[in-house]
Design a protein around this motif. Structure first.
Motif, short mmCIF file in Angstrom:
data_model
loop_
_atom_site.label_atom_id
_atom_site.label_comp_id
_atom_site.label_asym_id
_atom_site.label_seq_id
_atom_site.Cartn_x
_atom_site.Cartn_y
_atom_site.Cartn_z
N ASP A 131 53.08 74.11 42.49
CA ASP A 131 52.40 72.82 42.67
C ASP A 131 53.16 71.71 41.94
O ASP A 131 53.29 70.59 42.46
N ARG A 132 53.66 72.00 40.73
CA ARG A 132 54.40 70.98 39.98
C ARG A 132 55.72 70.65 40.67
O ARG A 132 56.10 69.48 40.76
N VAL A 133 56.39 71.67 41.17
CA VAL A 133 57.66 71.43 41.86
C VAL A 133 57.41 70.58 43.11
O VAL A 133 58.16 69.64 43.40
N GLY A 134 56.32 70.87 43.83
CA GLY A 134 56.02 70.11 45.03
C GLY A 134 55.70 68.65 44.74
O GLY A 134 55.93 67.78 45.59
N GLY A 135 55.16 68.38 43.55
CA GLY A 135 54.81 67.01 43.21
C GLY A 135 55.85 66.29 42.38
O GLY A 135 55.65 65.12 42.02
N ALA A 136 56.96 66.95 42.06
CA ALA A 136 57.97 66.37 41.18
C ALA A 136 58.91 65.45 41.95
O ALA A 136 59.16 65.64 43.14
N ALA A 137 59.44 64.46 41.24
CA ALA A 137 60.51 63.66 41.80
C ALA A 137 61.73 64.56 41.99
O ALA A 137 61.95 65.48 41.22
N GLN A 138 62.49 64.28 43.03
CA GLN A 138 63.65 65.11 43.33
C GLN A 138 64.94 64.34 43.06
O GLN A 138 65.01 63.14 43.34
N PRO A 139 65.98 64.98 42.52
CA PRO A 139 66.04 66.38 42.09
C PRO A 139 65.24 66.59 40.80
O PRO A 139 64.88 65.63 40.11
N PHE A 140 64.99 67.87 40.48
CA PHE A 140 64.24 68.21 39.27
C PHE A 140 65.02 69.25 38.48
O PHE A 140 65.91 69.94 39.01
N ASP A 141 64.71 69.36 37.19
CA ASP A 141 65.38 70.33 36.33
C ASP A 141 64.63 71.66 36.39
O ASP A 141 63.55 71.81 35.80
N ALA A 142 65.18 72.61 37.11
CA ALA A 142 64.52 73.91 37.28
C ALA A 142 64.41 74.67 35.97
O ALA A 142 63.47 75.45 35.78
N PHE A 143 65.35 74.46 35.05
CA PHE A 143 65.25 75.16 33.77
C PHE A 143 64.04 74.67 32.99
O PHE A 143 63.25 75.47 32.47
N ALA A 144 63.84 73.36 32.91
CA ALA A 144 62.68 72.83 32.20
C ALA A 144 61.39 73.33 32.83
O ALA A 144 60.43 73.68 32.13
N GLU A 145 61.35 73.39 34.16
CA GLU A 145 60.13 73.87 34.83
C GLU A 145 59.90 75.35 34.58
O GLU A 145 58.77 75.78 34.37
N MET A 146 60.94 76.15 34.57
CA MET A 146 60.77 77.58 34.31
C MET A 146 60.36 77.84 32.86
O MET A 146 59.59 78.77 32.58
N VAL A 147 60.84 77.03 31.93
CA VAL A 147 60.38 77.14 30.55
C VAL A 147 58.88 76.88 30.48
O VAL A 147 58.13 77.60 29.82
N ALA A 148 58.42 75.84 31.18
CA ALA A 148 56.99 75.52 31.18
C ALA A 148 56.18 76.66 31.79
O ALA A 148 55.13 77.06 31.26
N ALA A 149 56.66 77.21 32.90
CA ALA A 149 55.91 78.26 33.59
C ALA A 149 55.83 79.53 32.74
O ALA A 149 54.76 80.14 32.61
N THR A 150 56.95 79.95 32.17
CA THR A 150 56.95 81.20 31.41
C THR A 150 56.25 81.06 30.07
O THR A 150 55.66 82.02 29.57
N PHE A 151 56.29 79.86 29.49
CA PHE A 151 55.54 79.67 28.23
C PHE A 151 54.04 79.71 28.50
O PHE A 151 53.26 80.20 27.68
#
Length: 448
Positions: A131-151
């Protein structure tokens, strides 16, 4: 950056001796750049700076270090100096009998049934990430998003989202500690004894103390309120006992091990996922095949679906080969030994450059190429040629947890989006404590 057409980014390895000062400066910038290019072709490389060292890429010698003579090769002094201030003498750092009883006490918490029971937390985090990726401005930092998801996953499975556990404060403290103190110093290269202060590690103490205090309060609160249903990782560790002695963890040991699992349980999986998304964007054919498999499962992917996602699992495994989070390990020899026909003396540093092992010309065909079919069913390899989680009695206790989480999140994202690279923004593999993508992983996500 060392790149070639058709190949994802790779580290520029050393082509000439670096010397003591050069080695220290290189290690602070990127530990992997210490590895000589020769290590991709030889079973073992040795040398001397302030200390004698050996880099081991031979599977037979690695088996001896990690399994057959594991007690003769404890974690190196440098590893302990970096990690003990943050996680104490916990499972990751402890040696001998102290490690053994903690491992026995913690093992039930990571049994297959408990890992599978945590699947709904991973599925929820995967859907929130999508949901966050779908609503994010593009391009996005996938590393920052994966840190958020796994934390989000690790904090939920550790403390069940307790209100008293400040996720942001803990995450900030951990990131600050890694950034400021988890670097090799010149004194480490020279082999200075551990009681000699390393100035760069005498910072970030306040943030660490606050983090430990937060964990202590959460543990004390749980002791007063009793376990949750279903039990989370804190409850499972509180109930764990050494079957040989009946000993259980005291509050300080609980805290240090929980912080260990929080650090290792989100950082390493976030890195794997970020690199996996980049590799899928890098190779559209692989991405299309994995996405088709994920979409065939359905919009909600659970732990029960993983047997239907074998190619997604292969993508994760190949990502761990090319970019292992723990890409460089070190041990200190305690006894005279022979490795790969070479003499090892007590006090020698024995380095396990997993990054070089996974790209070794004698062990892998076209090793710098991204090819998930290396891990297709029926493909054989030496067990000690592929070590993303280590091996032997000290193999990562959370390996199955990490693989399950990575597959659920990756499949969920690939089912919903097509990912494309951003020209001119390829990540560079840089290792300080773990192998991170320098500059982030910038991708474009398009809904499927």
């Amino acid at each position: 950056m060392n790149t070639a057409p058709g190949y994802p980014p790779r580290v520029a390895l050393a082509r000439k001796p670096l010397g003591i000062l050069g080695s220290a400066m290189t290690a602070r910038r990127n530990v992997l750049e210490l590895i000589p290019e020769l290590a991709l072709k030889q079973p073992m490389v040795s040398g001397r700076l302030g200390i004698r060292w050996h880099m081991v890429m031979d599977p037979g010698a690695l088996r001896r270090v990690l399994k057959d003579a594991v007690e003769d090769y404890p974690k190196s002094t440098v590893t302990r100096l970096i990690l003990e201030p943050a996680i104490g003498d916990s499972l990751f750092v402890a040696e001998g009998a102290h490690w053994r009883w903690q491992r026995l006490a913690a093992a039930p918490a990571f049994a297959a049934r408990h890992v599978e029971a945590l699947g709904p937390v991973m599925t929820a985090a995967a859907r929130a990430s999508a949901d966050r990726v779908g609503g994010a401005a593009q391009p996005f930092d996938a590393f920052a998003e994966m840190v958020a998801a796994t934390f989000e996953v690790i904090s939920d499975v550790t403390f069940s989202g307790d209100a008293g556990f400040d996720r942001d404060a803990v995450h900030t403290a951990i990131e600050g500690y890694i950034a400021r103190t988890a670097r090799v110093s010149l004194l480490d290269i020279l082999g200075a004894p551990p009681w000699v202060p390393r100035p760069g590690r005498m910072v970030a103490g306040g943030a660490l103390r606050r983090t430990k205090a937060l964990a202590d309060r959460a543990i004390a609160d749980r002791a007063g309120r009793g376990p949750r249903l279903p039990p989370d990782l804190l409850d499972l560790l509180r109930s764990g006992v050494d079957p040989e002695t009946g000993r259980s963890m005291n509050p300080a040991e609980l805290r240090d091990n929980l912080l260990t699992f929080i650090v290792a349980g989100h950082e390493t999986t976030a890195l794997t996922l970020a690199w996996a998304l980049y590799l899928c964007a890098f190779d559209p054919a692989v991405q299309d095949r994995a996405a088709a498999e994920a979409r065939a499962v359905g919009p909600v992917i659970t732990a029960a679906d993983l047997p239907r996602l074998p190619y997604v699992a292969q993508v994760v495994q190949e990502t761990l080969r090319l970019y292992p989070p723990a890409a460089f390990l070190s041990r200190t020899a305690q006894k005279p030994d022979t490795l790969g026909g070479r003499e090892v003396k007590p006090g020698d540093t024995v380095m396990l450059p997993i990054y070089a092992l996974h790209r070794h010309r004698m062990l892998w065909t076209d090793p710098d190429r991204f090819d998930p079919d290396r891990f297709a069913p029926g493909v054989d390899r030496d067990r000690f040629a592929y070590l993303p989680f280590g091996a032997g009695p000290r193999i990562c206790i959370g390996a199955n947890f990490a693989l399950q989480e990575a597959a659920i999140i990756l499949a969920t994202l690939l089912a919903r989006f097509r990912f494309d690279t951003v020209p001119g923004r390829a990540p560079y593999p840089r290792m300080i404590l773990t192998l991170r993508p320098e500059g982030g992983v910038w991708l474009r996500a398009t809904p499927r």
